[in-house]
Design an enzyme around this catalytic site. Structure first.
Site, PDB file in Angstrom:
ATOM      1  N   THR A   1       0.809  -1.219   0.000  1.00 11.49           N
ATOM      2  CA  THR A   1       0.000   0.000   0.000  1.00 11.49           C
ATOM      3  C   THR A   1       0.844   1.272   0.000  1.00 11.49           C
ATOM      4  O   THR A   1       0.303   2.368  -0.132  1.00 11.49           O
ATOM      5  CB  THR A   1      -0.954   0.027   1.202  1.00 11.49           C
TER       6      THR A   1
ATOM      7  N   HIS B   1      14.921  12.913  -8.684  1.00 16.32           N
ATOM      8  CA  HIS B   1      16.139  13.361  -8.010  1.00 16.32           C
ATOM      9  C   HIS B   1      17.106  13.911  -9.057  1.00 16.32           C
ATOM     10  O   HIS B   1      17.439  13.223 -10.034  1.00 16.32           O
ATOM     11  CB  HIS B   1      16.809  12.215  -7.270  1.00 16.32           C
TER      12      HIS B   1
ATOM     13  N   ASN C   1      13.051   8.674  -8.846  1.00 17.69           N
ATOM     14  CA  ASN C   1      13.420   7.999  -7.607  1.00 17.69           C
ATOM     15  C   ASN C   1      12.478   6.867  -7.225  1.00 17.69           C
ATOM     16  O   ASN C   1      12.894   5.910  -6.560  1.00 17.69           O
ATOM     17  CB  ASN C   1      13.502   9.002  -6.459  1.00 17.69           C
TER      18      ASN C   1
ATOM     19  N   SER D   1       9.258  13.066  -2.486  1.00 24.96           N
ATOM     20  CA  SER D   1       8.719  11.699  -2.522  1.00 24.96           C
ATOM     21  C   SER D   1       9.744  10.679  -2.077  1.00 24.96           C
ATOM     22  O   SER D   1       9.388   9.562  -1.692  1.00 24.96           O
ATOM     23  CB  SER D   1       8.206  11.358  -3.920  1.00 24.96           C
TER      24      SER D   1
ATOM     25  N   VAL E   1       6.155   2.892  -3.099  1.00 22.31           N
ATOM     26  CA  VAL E   1       6.929   1.964  -3.930  1.00 22.31           C
ATOM     27  C   VAL E   1       6.105   0.725  -4.252  1.00 22.31           C
ATOM     28  O   VAL E   1       6.109   0.243  -5.394  1.00 22.31           O
ATOM     29  CB  VAL E   1       8.254   1.593  -3.233  1.00 22.31           C
TER      30      VAL E   1
ATOM     31  N   LYS F   1      25.288   6.453   2.529  1.00 19.63           N
ATOM     32  CA  LYS F   1      24.757   5.397   1.661  1.00 19.63           C
ATOM     33  C   LYS F   1      25.239   5.576   0.224  1.00 19.63           C
ATOM     34  O   LYS F   1      25.661   4.611  -0.429  1.00 19.63           O
ATOM     35  CB  LYS F   1      23.223   5.408   1.685  1.00 19.63           C
TER      36      LYS F   1
ATOM     37  N   CYS G   1      17.946   4.864  -3.797  1.00 21.71           N
ATOM     38  CA  CYS G   1      17.412   5.394  -5.054  1.00 21.71           C
ATOM     39  C   CYS G   1      18.387   6.347  -5.741  1.00 21.71           C
ATOM     40  O   CYS G   1      18.541   6.313  -6.967  1.00 21.71           O
ATOM     41  CB  CYS G   1      16.073   6.075  -4.821  1.00 21.71           C
TER      42      CYS G   1
END
Length: 339
Positions: free
Chosen positions: A12, A236, A317, A173, A15, A199, A145
């Site tokens: 839900t 992005h 993204n 988002s 993504v 990351k 992402c």
């Protein structure tokens, strides 16, 4: 062609919704189950989902009854696709793998595990070959992402690069549907995203490095990142200054970027963009409002001067960086005979 049956965890969320949308009428991937938070288990998907992405809830999932994340509810599928939040992902995913179920995950925990491949299909599909040596079930991770978007245009020029200086302009988002308040971002730029800079650095080095069955050898280039959040809904944007290790002409870089193709293009996989890197000639490109492509990465402002290369890149993204890369990984695995 044999069908690959999948279930989706976190169905839900943003993504998860994109996974469902992209898999509607897929030629060989079948959605056989959907999972959501405990309070929604037993309900029909169409009754409880707050559909936020473009279009309507696909007909094929509207009456699908949501199940739990317990392995017993996913025994009938070939692969579980995880779009779970990071704080609950690993306990659930590891339980599934220990129960004999394969997982492809979009969540960040264990991305740097030396035994788990971190896959951006066009960039490092070869890393999937270690799964041939895995005796039991496996888990594959998607990159962050932004790392997924950045690593695409770096791949065809990685031998030219000595170091990278990166500034990201990441859409809201990327923080999830409930991740950032309107009052915090409206008319504002936030020059910090928790954990993002680390990351991007380590994941790009893993993706562009070499993967072995029990370890990986990083690319080994220093990467300096400043991550910012900007008031853009989707897409992005990233500004890269690459310190080059030899004299390189701008046209040579553009030629490499435009000519880049990989296994997903060679195999004409359903989700693979025909042109994975789009080099745009407009002086004001790329822009999220004009140039955002679901799966390709757009590149503009390409110029080399004094052994420094500048690129401005843009990627979706939620699709290229999350849902789409998950599906393309499944398609690539099937093309390699791993599914």
């Amino acid at each position: 062609m044999d069908r690959v049956k999948v279930s989706i965890l976190g169905a839900t969320g943003l993504v998860g919704q994109w996974m469902i949308k992209l898999l509607a009428n897929h030629p060989f991937i079948e959605v056989a189950g959907l999972s959501a938070s405990p309070g929604k288990v037993g309900s029909k998907y169409g009754d409880v989902v707050h559909w936020f992405i473009p279009g309507d809830v696909p007909e094929y999932v509207r009456d699908m009854v949501l199940v739990s994340t317990d392995p017993v509810d996913h025994k009938a599928v070939d692969v579980v696709l995880s779009a779970l939040p990071n704080d609950v992902a690993w306990p659930t995913e590891s339980k599934l793998v220990n129960a004999g179920i394969n997982v492809v995950s979009n969540a960040s925990p264990e991305r740097m595990n030396p035994r788990i491949p971190l896959i951006n299909p066009e960039v490092n599909w070869e890393h999937l070959n270690i799964l041939r040596e895995v005796k039991n079930n496996w888990i594959v991770k998607n990159p962050n992402c932004t790392a997924a978007i950045i690593s695409m245009p770096l791949k065809p020029i990685q031998d030219l690069i000595g170091a990278l200086h990166i500034v990201t302009l990441q859409s809201v988002s990327g923080a999830g549907y409930m991740g950032l308040s309107y009052l915090a971002i409206d008319g504002n730029v936030i020059p910090f995203i928790k954990g993002e800079e680390e990351k991007i650095n380590i994941e790009i080095n893993k993706i562009l490095g070499k993967q072995f069955i029990d370890r990986y050898e990083p690319w080994g280039r220093p990467i300096y990142v400043t991550a910012t959040r900007v008031p853009v809904k989707y897409g992005h944007t990233v500004v890269i200054h690459a310190i080059l290790n030899r004299d390189t002409d701008t046209n040579q870089v553009i030629e490499r970027l435009r000519g880049f193709r990989s296994l997903p293009q060679e195999k004409e996989l359903p989700t693979a963009p025909r042109e994975p890197i789009k080099v745009l000639d407009r002086v004001d490109a790329p822009q999220p409002a004009r140039d955002l492509d679901p799966m390709a990465v757009s590149v503009g402002r390409v110029v080399t001067r004094d052994n420094v290369l500048r690129l401005v890149i843009l990627g979706d993204n939620l699709v290229r960086g999350a849902a789409g890369i998950t599906i393309l990984t499944i398609e690539t695995m099937k093309a390699l005979g791993l599914l």
